[in-house]
Write a protein that holds these residues in place. Sequence first.
Motif, short mmCIF file in Angstrom:
data_model
loop_
_atom_site.label_atom_id
_atom_site.label_comp_id
_atom_site.label_asym_id
_atom_site.label_seq_id
_atom_site.Cartn_x
_atom_site.Cartn_y
_atom_site.Cartn_z
N LEU A 136 -86.19 -28.99 27.74
CA LEU A 136 -87.62 -29.06 27.45
C LEU A 136 -88.41 -28.63 28.69
N PRO A 137 -89.61 -28.06 28.51
CA PRO A 137 -90.45 -27.72 29.67
C PRO A 137 -90.72 -28.97 30.50
N THR A 138 -90.88 -28.79 31.79
CA THR A 138 -91.13 -29.93 32.66
C THR A 138 -92.62 -30.26 32.77
N ASP A 139 -93.49 -29.25 32.57
CA ASP A 139 -94.92 -29.53 32.65
C ASP A 139 -95.39 -30.26 31.39
N LYS A 140 -96.32 -31.15 31.56
CA LYS A 140 -96.76 -32.04 30.47
C LYS A 140 -97.28 -31.28 29.26
N LYS A 141 -98.09 -30.25 29.49
CA LYS A 141 -98.68 -29.50 28.38
C LYS A 141 -97.62 -28.74 27.59
N GLY A 142 -96.78 -28.00 28.31
CA GLY A 142 -95.74 -27.22 27.65
C GLY A 142 -94.75 -28.10 26.92
N ARG A 143 -94.45 -29.24 27.50
CA ARG A 143 -93.52 -30.20 26.91
C ARG A 143 -94.07 -30.72 25.57
N LYS A 144 -95.35 -31.09 25.59
CA LYS A 144 -95.98 -31.62 24.38
C LYS A 144 -96.04 -30.55 23.28
N GLU A 145 -96.41 -29.34 23.67
CA GLU A 145 -96.51 -28.25 22.69
C GLU A 145 -95.16 -27.99 22.02
N ARG A 146 -94.09 -28.00 22.82
CA ARG A 146 -92.76 -27.75 22.27
C ARG A 146 -92.37 -28.85 21.28
N MET A 147 -92.61 -30.10 21.66
CA MET A 147 -92.22 -31.21 20.77
C MET A 147 -93.10 -31.26 19.53
N ASP A 148 -94.37 -30.90 19.68
CA ASP A 148 -95.26 -30.87 18.51
C ASP A 148 -94.75 -29.89 17.46
N LYS A 149 -94.21 -28.76 17.92
CA LYS A 149 -93.70 -27.75 16.99
C LYS A 149 -92.44 -28.22 16.27
N LEU A 150 -91.79 -29.24 16.83
CA LEU A 150 -90.54 -29.73 16.25
C LEU A 150 -90.74 -30.96 15.36
N LEU A 151 -91.97 -31.43 15.25
CA LEU A 151 -92.23 -32.67 14.52
C LEU A 151 -91.72 -32.64 13.08
N ASP A 152 -91.87 -31.51 12.41
CA ASP A 152 -91.46 -31.41 11.00
C ASP A 152 -90.10 -30.75 10.83
N GLU A 153 -89.37 -30.57 11.93
CA GLU A 153 -88.05 -29.93 11.87
C GLU A 153 -87.04 -30.83 11.16
N GLU A 154 -86.48 -30.33 10.07
CA GLU A 154 -85.51 -31.12 9.30
C GLU A 154 -84.08 -30.95 9.82
N ARG A 155 -83.83 -29.87 10.55
CA ARG A 155 -82.49 -29.65 11.07
C ARG A 155 -82.22 -30.55 12.28
N THR A 156 -80.95 -30.81 12.54
CA THR A 156 -80.55 -31.54 13.74
C THR A 156 -81.00 -30.75 14.96
N ILE A 157 -81.54 -31.44 15.96
CA ILE A 157 -82.09 -30.79 17.15
C ILE A 157 -81.24 -31.13 18.37
N ILE A 158 -80.87 -30.09 19.14
CA ILE A 158 -80.02 -30.29 20.30
C ILE A 158 -80.77 -29.90 21.57
N PHE A 159 -80.71 -30.80 22.57
CA PHE A 159 -81.35 -30.54 23.86
C PHE A 159 -80.29 -30.67 24.96
N TYR A 160 -80.59 -30.08 26.12
CA TYR A 160 -79.84 -30.33 27.35
C TYR A 160 -80.77 -31.11 28.27
N GLU A 161 -80.20 -31.97 29.11
CA GLU A 161 -81.04 -32.67 30.07
C GLU A 161 -80.24 -33.10 31.30
N ALA A 162 -80.91 -33.05 32.45
CA ALA A 162 -80.32 -33.50 33.71
C ALA A 162 -80.46 -35.02 33.81
#
Length: 281
Positions: A136-162
Motif C-alpha cells: 500500500l502507498p505510505t502517504d496518507k492520501k494515496g493510501r486512503k485512495e487505494r483502499m477506497d477503490k477496494l471497498l466494493d472488491e468481492e475478490r480476495t485481496i492480497i497485500f505485502y507488508e514490512a
Amino acid sequence: MAGTIYLVATPIGNLEDITLRALNILKSVDFIAAEDTRQTLKLLNHFDIKKPLISYHEHNKIESGEKIIKQVIEGKNVALVTDAGTPGISDPGEGLVKLAIENNIPLYLIPGPAALIYGLVVSGISTSRFVFEGFLPTDKKGRKERMDKLLDEERTIIFYEAPHKLIRTLEDLYSHFGDRKIALCRELTKKYEEIIRCTLSEAIKLYEDKKPLGEYVIVLEGKSREEKEIERINELKDIPIDEHIMMYIKEGIPKKDAIKKVAKERNLPKSEVYKYSLDIK
C-alpha cells in the motif's frame, strides 16, 4: 545477434525450492542482474555458481537497465533475480521487462516460488478469484485512495507488508473494511513459518503484545454478498417508505409482495408499511 534476458524465480526462504532449470540458467548466462548482490551471492555460493554480478534495483533501474540492455543487444545473456521469489512482481524487474520488449529482446520467465501464491493457497480464504495489490502507498492520501477503490472488491485481496508497518496497515484495513477474515503469512518456507488465520480485530489485538517479525503476505477476504446486502438495505432505509415500495413495483413486483419485502428490509410491521402504499396505484 542479441542475447536473451531470463527472469529467474528464486527461493523465498528454503533454498531447496529452487528448480533445476533455474540453476542451469544461472550457470549458463554471461552475467546476473540482482536486486541485492549480497543476497544473491549467498544463493550462488550455496550452489557453487560463479558469475559476474551487477546491481539492478529501484534506485538505479534507469541507468542500470540501459547498461543491461546494451550488453544484451551486443549478444550477452543475462539472468535477472530479485531478493526472493519471482522477478517483476512488486519490484523493479517490471521496468527491465518493458525495456526488453521495446528493444525486441527475447525474454523468458523461469517460473518458481511466489510469496503471494503461497500465502493465498494456505490462507483458507477463497482462491477462486483474487487481486494482488502489493504494498500500500505510505502517504496518507494515496493510501486512503487505494483502499477506497477496494471497498466494493468481492475478490480476495492480497497485500505485502514490512514488519515495522504491519500494525498501522492492520488498523487502516480495519477502519476501511470492517472486521473481515484475514490471514497473516510470515517467514514462508522458513524454519519459523507462521500462518495466522483470524479477523482484523483479532490480529490487531494479537500484536498489542507481539512484535511483528519477518516480511508479511496479508490475505484479506473480499466483500461478501451478505455484507453488500446489508449495505443495500441500510441505504434503502434512507429513502421514504412509499418510494421504497414504488421502487419494487417498477421492477415488476406485485404491490402486495413489494409491501412484504419493504417491511422485512426495514424491520417494520406490514400494517405499518401498508399505510404508505394507499396512494400508490
